[in-house]
Design a protein around this motif. Structure first.
Motif, mmCIF file in Angstrom:
data_model
loop_
_atom_site.group_PDB
_atom_site.id
_atom_site.type_symbol
_atom_site.label_atom_id
_atom_site.label_comp_id
_atom_site.label_asym_id
_atom_site.label_seq_id
_atom_site.Cartn_x
_atom_site.Cartn_y
_atom_site.Cartn_z
ATOM 1 N N ALA A 247 54.750 33.494 51.738
ATOM 2 C CA ALA A 247 53.304 33.650 51.610
ATOM 3 C C ALA A 247 52.956 35.109 51.318
ATOM 4 O O ALA A 247 51.988 35.392 50.609
ATOM 5 C CB ALA A 247 52.618 33.183 52.891
ATOM 6 N N ALA A 248 53.744 36.012 51.853
ATOM 7 C CA ALA A 248 53.483 37.431 51.618
ATOM 8 C C ALA A 248 53.580 37.766 50.130
ATOM 9 O O ALA A 248 52.752 38.509 49.586
ATOM 10 C CB ALA A 248 54.466 38.279 52.411
ATOM 11 N N SER A 249 54.587 37.209 49.476
ATOM 12 C CA SER A 249 54.754 37.474 48.048
ATOM 13 C C SER A 249 53.562 36.938 47.262
ATOM 14 O O SER A 249 53.032 37.611 46.369
ATOM 15 C CB SER A 249 56.035 36.829 47.537
ATOM 16 N N ALA A 250 53.152 35.740 47.618
ATOM 17 C CA ALA A 250 52.028 35.145 46.908
ATOM 18 C C ALA A 250 50.767 35.969 47.120
ATOM 19 O O ALA A 250 50.008 36.216 46.179
ATOM 20 C CB ALA A 250 51.819 33.711 47.387
ATOM 21 N N SER A 251 50.582 36.435 48.335
ATOM 22 C CA SER A 251 49.400 37.237 48.624
ATOM 23 C C SER A 251 49.380 38.494 47.756
ATOM 24 O O SER A 251 48.351 38.846 47.164
ATOM 25 C CB SER A 251 49.401 37.625 50.102
ATOM 26 N N ALA A 252 50.531 39.143 47.665
ATOM 27 C CA ALA A 252 50.614 40.352 46.842
ATOM 28 C C ALA A 252 50.317 40.031 45.389
ATOM 29 O O ALA A 252 49.589 40.759 44.705
ATOM 30 C CB ALA A 252 52.006 40.973 46.982
ATOM 31 N N MET A 253 50.862 38.921 44.916
ATOM 32 C CA MET A 253 50.646 38.557 43.523
ATOM 33 C C MET A 253 49.177 38.225 43.263
ATOM 34 O O MET A 253 48.635 38.565 42.213
ATOM 35 C CB MET A 253 51.540 37.375 43.153
ATOM 36 N N PHE A 254 48.528 37.599 44.221
ATOM 37 C CA PHE A 254 47.115 37.267 44.054
ATOM 38 C C PHE A 254 46.288 38.526 43.796
ATOM 39 O O PHE A 254 45.364 38.520 42.984
ATOM 40 C CB PHE A 254 46.584 36.542 45.294
ATOM 41 N N HIS A 255 46.649 39.600 44.494
ATOM 42 C CA HIS A 255 45.930 40.850 44.262
ATOM 43 C C HIS A 255 46.069 41.310 42.817
ATOM 44 O O HIS A 255 45.108 41.700 42.165
ATOM 45 C CB HIS A 255 46.448 41.935 45.205
ATOM 46 N N LYS A 256 47.314 41.243 42.338
ATOM 47 C CA LYS A 256 47.537 41.704 40.963
ATOM 48 C C LYS A 256 46.831 40.818 39.947
ATOM 49 O O LYS A 256 46.278 41.285 38.953
ATOM 50 C CB LYS A 256 49.036 41.769 40.670
ATOM 51 N N MET A 257 46.862 39.522 40.216
ATOM 52 C CA MET A 257 46.224 38.606 39.274
ATOM 53 C C MET A 257 44.713 38.798 39.279
ATOM 54 O O MET A 257 44.061 38.657 38.235
ATOM 55 C CB MET A 257 46.583 37.159 39.621
ATOM 56 N N ALA A 258 44.167 39.124 40.452
ATOM 57 C CA ALA A 258 42.731 39.392 40.518
ATOM 58 C C ALA A 258 42.415 40.646 39.708
ATOM 59 O O ALA A 258 41.424 40.699 38.963
ATOM 60 C CB ALA A 258 42.295 39.552 41.963
ATOM 61 N N ASP A 259 43.282 41.663 39.816
ATOM 62 C CA ASP A 259 43.076 42.885 39.035
ATOM 63 C C ASP A 259 43.117 42.594 37.534
ATOM 64 O O ASP A 259 42.433 43.247 36.751
ATOM 65 C CB ASP A 259 44.156 43.919 39.373
ATOM 66 N N SER A 260 43.954 41.634 37.142
ATOM 67 C CA SER A 260 44.068 41.296 35.729
ATOM 68 C C SER A 260 42.968 40.344 35.275
ATOM 69 O O SER A 260 42.940 39.950 34.112
ATOM 70 C CB SER A 260 45.431 40.648 35.451
ATOM 71 N N GLY A 261 42.121 39.949 36.184
ATOM 72 C CA GLY A 261 41.019 39.069 35.801
ATOM 73 C C GLY A 261 41.415 37.621 35.605
ATOM 74 O O GLY A 261 40.712 36.868 34.945
ATOM 75 N N LEU A 262 42.550 37.223 36.157
ATOM 76 C CA LEU A 262 42.984 35.836 35.997
ATOM 77 C C LEU A 262 42.419 34.930 37.087
ATOM 78 O O LEU A 262 42.242 33.734 36.879
ATOM 79 C CB LEU A 262 44.521 35.765 36.013
ATOM 80 N N VAL A 263 42.204 35.508 38.251
ATOM 81 C CA VAL A 263 41.667 34.710 39.363
ATOM 82 C C VAL A 263 40.611 35.507 40.114
ATOM 83 O O VAL A 263 40.538 36.731 40.010
ATOM 84 C CB VAL A 263 42.779 34.322 40.381
ATOM 85 N N ARG A 264 39.786 34.793 40.869
ATOM 86 C CA ARG A 264 38.930 35.415 41.867
ATOM 87 C C ARG A 264 39.632 35.194 43.201
ATOM 88 O O ARG A 264 40.169 34.114 43.452
ATOM 89 C CB ARG A 264 37.553 34.749 41.893
ATOM 90 N N TYR A 265 39.620 36.231 44.028
ATOM 91 C CA TYR A 265 40.399 36.162 45.251
ATOM 92 C C TYR A 265 39.494 36.390 46.462
ATOM 93 O O TYR A 265 38.937 37.477 46.621
ATOM 94 C CB TYR A 265 41.510 37.222 45.180
ATOM 95 N N ARG A 266 39.349 35.379 47.274
ATOM 96 C CA ARG A 266 38.619 35.539 48.528
ATOM 97 C C ARG A 266 39.669 35.621 49.631
ATOM 98 O O ARG A 266 40.343 34.622 49.912
ATOM 99 C CB ARG A 266 37.702 34.334 48.785
ATOM 100 N N GLU A 267 39.808 36.769 50.254
ATOM 101 C CA GLU A 267 40.875 36.937 51.237
ATOM 102 C C GLU A 267 40.820 35.880 52.332
ATOM 103 O O GLU A 267 39.745 35.497 52.767
ATOM 104 C CB GLU A 267 40.802 38.337 51.848
ATOM 105 N N TYR A 268 41.963 35.440 52.700
ATOM 106 C CA TYR A 268 42.141 34.412 53.728
ATOM 107 C C TYR A 268 41.657 33.032 53.288
ATOM 108 O O TYR A 268 41.855 32.053 53.984
ATOM 109 C CB TYR A 268 41.446 34.796 55.042
#
Lengths: 223, 223
Positions: free
Chosen positions: A36-57
Motif C-alpha cells: 500500500a505504501a508504494s501505491a500511495s507514493a505513486m498516487f502522489h506522482k500521478m496526481a502531480d501529472s494530472g492523471l488522477v485526483r487524490y483525496r488522502e485516505y
DNA sequence: AACATGGTTTAGAGACGACTAAATCATAGG
DNA sequence: CCTATGATTTAGTCGTCTCTAAACCATGTT
C-alpha cells in the motif's frame, strides 16, 4: 511520456474504481501485487501529472486525461485477448495473463491492425467492451447470476474472473458471453442454484462460480 | 529470472559479436543507445550471472547459457517481424522497431503460436535466419554486394539495415531476400555499381546501399 | 464520547540502471 | 622504445520504484 509502471497503475485504477468512481489505495495495491505504501507514493506522482485526483485516505479518481489514457491501455489489452483467442487459438482462460504482458508493448500501429483483422470486435473474449480509440465504452446494465432467484434469467454479458480454473469450468458449462441462461431453482439465501444454459441440461452451481457471471436481464423481465 | 534490460544487452551482444566472437563495450553501448560506462557496469553483472565471459578492456563473449538465451530472444524478435509483415501487413521497413518492443513481452506460448501459424518460417522478412527453440541457427556464407565486381552475382540472402528509408529504397529496386542479382558494371574501386535484379531493368546504386545487401554466391561461381 | 480496528500515509533505506567526469589501459606511430 | 590517442573502467550521483516499520486517520462499537 508516461512510465510503464504508471500505465500499470492507470489500468488498475480504471478497473478497480466502481460506480462510485473511487479507487482505494489498498484495492489498487492488491491488484498490482505491491504494498500500500508504494501505491500511495505513486498516487502522489500521478496526481502531480494530472492523471488522477487524490483525496488522502479516501482514494483516487481518474481525471479526464487519466481516463482517456486508461481506456487506451484497456483497449490494447482487450484487443490483444481477442487476437490471442481468435487468431492464435489460445484458450480464454489464459489470455488475460498473456495480454497483461503485451498491453505495454503494442505500438498503436499493431493495435489498430489487430482491430482491423478482427473486424473491429466489440468485446474481449470474457465479454467486456473494447473501448474505442476515442475512449468511448459501451455500457450494459447487468446483475450477477448469484443475485437472480427462481425464474430469473437473461443473456450472459461478461464473466469477471481471472482464475483459469474457474474460467475453464464455466466454459465447460456453456456459461460464456452471449449465452442465454435461466435460474430454475434458487432461493434468495441458498448456497447453490440450478441453472439452465441455452438448450443444455440443467446444472447445479455454487455461488462462487455464479458471482462471476454478469447477466443482462431482458427488458421485459426487469422488475 | 533475468531482467528485461539484461535481455536487451544479451540480444545486442549476440548481434554485435562478429566471427571473432567478441563484442566490445563501445559497440554494444552504441547499439543500445547507452553510455559506455553503463555497458561496462552491466557486463560485470552479466559475467556474475554466467551469461558472458568478460575480459576487461577487450570485451565480452557469450557463454553457452548466454548464447542460448540470446538466440531465444532473437527467435522471438524475428518471428514477431515475420508475423507483423505476413499477418498484419506492416511494411518490412518498420517491423524491426516494432518487434524491438514486442520481443520481451511475448510469452513462450505466443511465440510458438506464431511459429505454427507462420508454418515454421525459416527467416525474418530481412532474410536473417530464425533460430530454432534449441538455439540452432542456419548459417549461409555471403558477400556484401558492394564487394562483388563485374560478372559477380548470386541470391540475396539478407539485408542488414534498419533505416526505414534505405529498406524502402532497396525494396523498390527489388533487392529483397531471395532475389537473384548480378553486377553488370562495377570496378573494384568504383563508387557505384550497375546491377540487375531478376528480370528487371538494370539500375545504378551507390555503395551505401550495396553494402547492406548480403549475397550468397552460387557454388559453381565461387573463386 | 471514547476507543479499538483496520486501512493509509510517512520515514528511512535498498536494488537497479542510467549519467558525467576523471582515471586507466591498449595500441598504433614516431 | 616511448608517447599520443581513443576506448574502457572507476567513482560518485541521480531518478525510479520497491519494501518494512512506525505513525496516522476514518469508522463503527460500546
Amino acid at each position: 511520456m508516461i512510465s510503464q509502471t504508471m500505465e500499470d497503475y492507470l489500468a488498475a485504477i480504471y478497473r478497480v474504481e466502481g460506480p462510485t468512481h473511487r479507487a482505494t489505495t489498498g484495492a489498487v495495491a492488491r491488484r498490482l501485487g505491491v504494498s500500500a505504501a508504494s501505491a500511495s507514493a505513486m498516487f502522489h506522482k500521478m496526481a502531480d501529472s494530472g492523471l488522477v485526483r487524490y483525496r488522502e485516505y479516501l482514494g483516487v479518481t481518474l481525471t479526464a486525461s487519466g481516463r482517456l489514457q486508461a481506456t487506451q491501455i484497456v483497449r490494447r489489452h482487450r484487443l490483444a485477448e481477442r487476437f490471442l483467442t481468435d487468431m492464435l487459438g489460445i484458450g480464454w482462460e489464459r489470455v488475460d495473463k498473456v495480454a497483461d504482458q503485451m498491453e505495454h508493448a503494442l505500438p498503436e500501429e499493431v493495435t489498430e491492425s489487430f482491430a482491423r483483422v478482427l473486424g473491429d470486435a466489440a468485446r474481449c473474449p470474457h465479454g467486456y467492451p473494447i473501448p474505442s480509440t476515442s475512449g468511448e465504452v459501451a455500457v450494459r446494465e447487468t446483475v450477477s447470476l448469484a443475485e437472480l432467484a427462481t425464474g430469473g434469467g437473461g443473456q450472459v454479458a461478461w464473466v469477471s474472473e481471472d482464475d483459469p480454473v474457474v474460467l475453464a469450468t464455466l466454459a465447460r458449462r456453456g456459461l460464456v458471453p452471449g449465452a442465454e441462461v435461466h435460474v430454475l431453482v434458487g432461493a434468495p439465501g441458498a448456497k447453490r442454484r440450478v441453472v439452465q444454459v441455452e438448450g443444455r441440461a440443467a446444472v447445479s452451481l455454487q455461488m462462487g462460480l455464479l458471482q462471476a457471471v454478469a447477466v443482462e436481464v431482458a427488458m421485459d423481465a426487469r422488475p
